[in-house]
Design a protein around this motif. Sequence first.
Motif, PDB file in Angstrom:
ATOM      1  N   CYS A  94       0.955  -1.280  -0.058  1.00 50.02           N
ATOM      2  CA  CYS A  94       0.098  -0.009   0.121  1.00 50.02           C
ATOM      3  C   CYS A  94       0.892   1.260  -0.053  1.00 50.02           C
ATOM      4  O   CYS A  94       1.699   1.352   1.001  1.00 50.02           O
ATOM      5  N   LEU A  99      -2.867   5.131   0.807  1.00 51.88           N
ATOM      6  CA  LEU A  99      -3.351   5.278   2.215  1.00 51.88           C
ATOM      7  C   LEU A  99      -3.906   6.617   2.614  1.00 51.88           C
ATOM      8  O   LEU A  99      -5.131   6.552   3.012  1.00 51.88           O
ATOM      9  N   LEU A 127      -3.788  -3.121   5.340  1.00 55.16           N
ATOM     10  CA  LEU A 127      -3.046  -2.333   4.336  1.00 55.16           C
ATOM     11  C   LEU A 127      -1.673  -2.588   4.940  1.00 55.16           C
ATOM     12  O   LEU A 127      -1.176  -2.390   5.687  1.00 55.16           O
ATOM     13  N   VAL A 129       1.366  -1.278   4.375  1.00 58.30           N
ATOM     14  CA  VAL A 129       1.972   0.023   4.033  1.00 58.30           C
ATOM     15  C   VAL A 129       3.431  -0.229   3.951  1.00 58.30           C
ATOM     16  O   VAL A 129       4.158  -0.700   4.724  1.00 58.30           O
ATOM     17  N   HIS A 138       2.002  10.565   7.188  1.00 55.78           N
ATOM     18  CA  HIS A 138       1.768   9.026   6.981  1.00 55.78           C
ATOM     19  C   HIS A 138       1.201   8.707   8.260  1.00 55.78           C
ATOM     20  O   HIS A 138       0.269   7.914   8.185  1.00 55.78           O
ATOM     21  N   MET A 142      -2.386   6.543   8.970  1.00 57.40           N
ATOM     22  CA  MET A 142      -2.512   5.363   9.628  1.00 57.40           C
ATOM     23  C   MET A 142      -3.424   5.486  10.775  1.00 57.40           C
ATOM     24  O   MET A 142      -4.004   4.311  11.243  1.00 57.40           O
ATOM     25  N   SER A 146      -6.650   3.171  11.539  1.00 57.28           N
ATOM     26  CA  SER A 146      -6.594   2.443  12.711  1.00 57.28           C
ATOM     27  C   SER A 146      -7.834   2.434  13.574  1.00 57.28           C
ATOM     28  O   SER A 146      -8.171   1.463  14.166  1.00 57.28           O
ATOM     29  N   ILE A 152      -3.243  -2.082  10.142  1.00 60.19           N
ATOM     30  CA  ILE A 152      -2.132  -1.515   9.319  1.00 60.19           C
ATOM     31  C   ILE A 152      -0.918  -2.527   9.646  1.00 60.19           C
ATOM     32  O   ILE A 152      -0.559  -2.834  10.853  1.00 60.19           O
ATOM     33  N   PRO A 154       2.804  -3.105   8.302  1.00 63.69           N
ATOM     34  CA  PRO A 154       3.915  -2.977   7.512  1.00 63.69           C
ATOM     35  C   PRO A 154       4.511  -4.305   7.296  1.00 63.69           C
ATOM     36  O   PRO A 154       4.693  -5.097   8.367  1.00 63.69           O
TER      37      PRO A 154
END
Length: 214
Positions: A94, A99, A127, A129, A138, A142, A146, A152, A154
């Motif tokens: 993402c 986002l 996502l 990210v 950013h 997020m 959330s 979220i 990563p």
Amino acid sequence: MYVMPNAKTTRLIVGITGATGTIFGVRLLQMLHGSGVETHLVMSKWGQRTLVHETQYSVKDAQHMATESHSIGDQGAAISSGSFTTLGMVVAPCSMGTLAAIAHGLGSNLIHRAADVMLKERRKLVLVVRESPLNEIHLENMLKLSRMGVLILPPVPAFYKHPQNLEDLINHTTMRILDQFDIHLDVMNRWDGVMLSEGQPLVETESDQEPRQP
């Protein structure tokens, strides 16, 4: 007479955008191919460009891995409607642009619209990210998502199972993504609680334990 289908919905939407890490979206499709989970793929223009740049796969290769592939500009696709029931949606990777579009309710392409459907229908949205370092915008986007129930995730590597190569790292992250949809494919060993010390299981002695509070 209306008859409720006995089978549980097993559709998953997979979005691939232009951030680095398109292999995660591809690996999701590979793992789910033939698993009984119906996959619906949407790739952004830059997702397609990044895929070709980063991997040995072509856009057609990725599309053939999916049960069905949708054009990024097809706002009339089935996945743009809440009446099309799914397990949820994952965007892997993402980008920060995607986002932001999701966080602010923009529906300028099918990935944004499908994600908006997940939000309004209270379905699972994951996502993956990918950006580093992260700026305040950013992080705020997020946090906003959330708080709305978006997960979220990563693609942070895990080293406790001693990965031997890049494939191990990719597979572990992809397995953890699928776990979020209750799709449990044990393509990698999971954490079993056993710590190693110089290659051997670490046995905790009584002196190693923290003292109990009175």
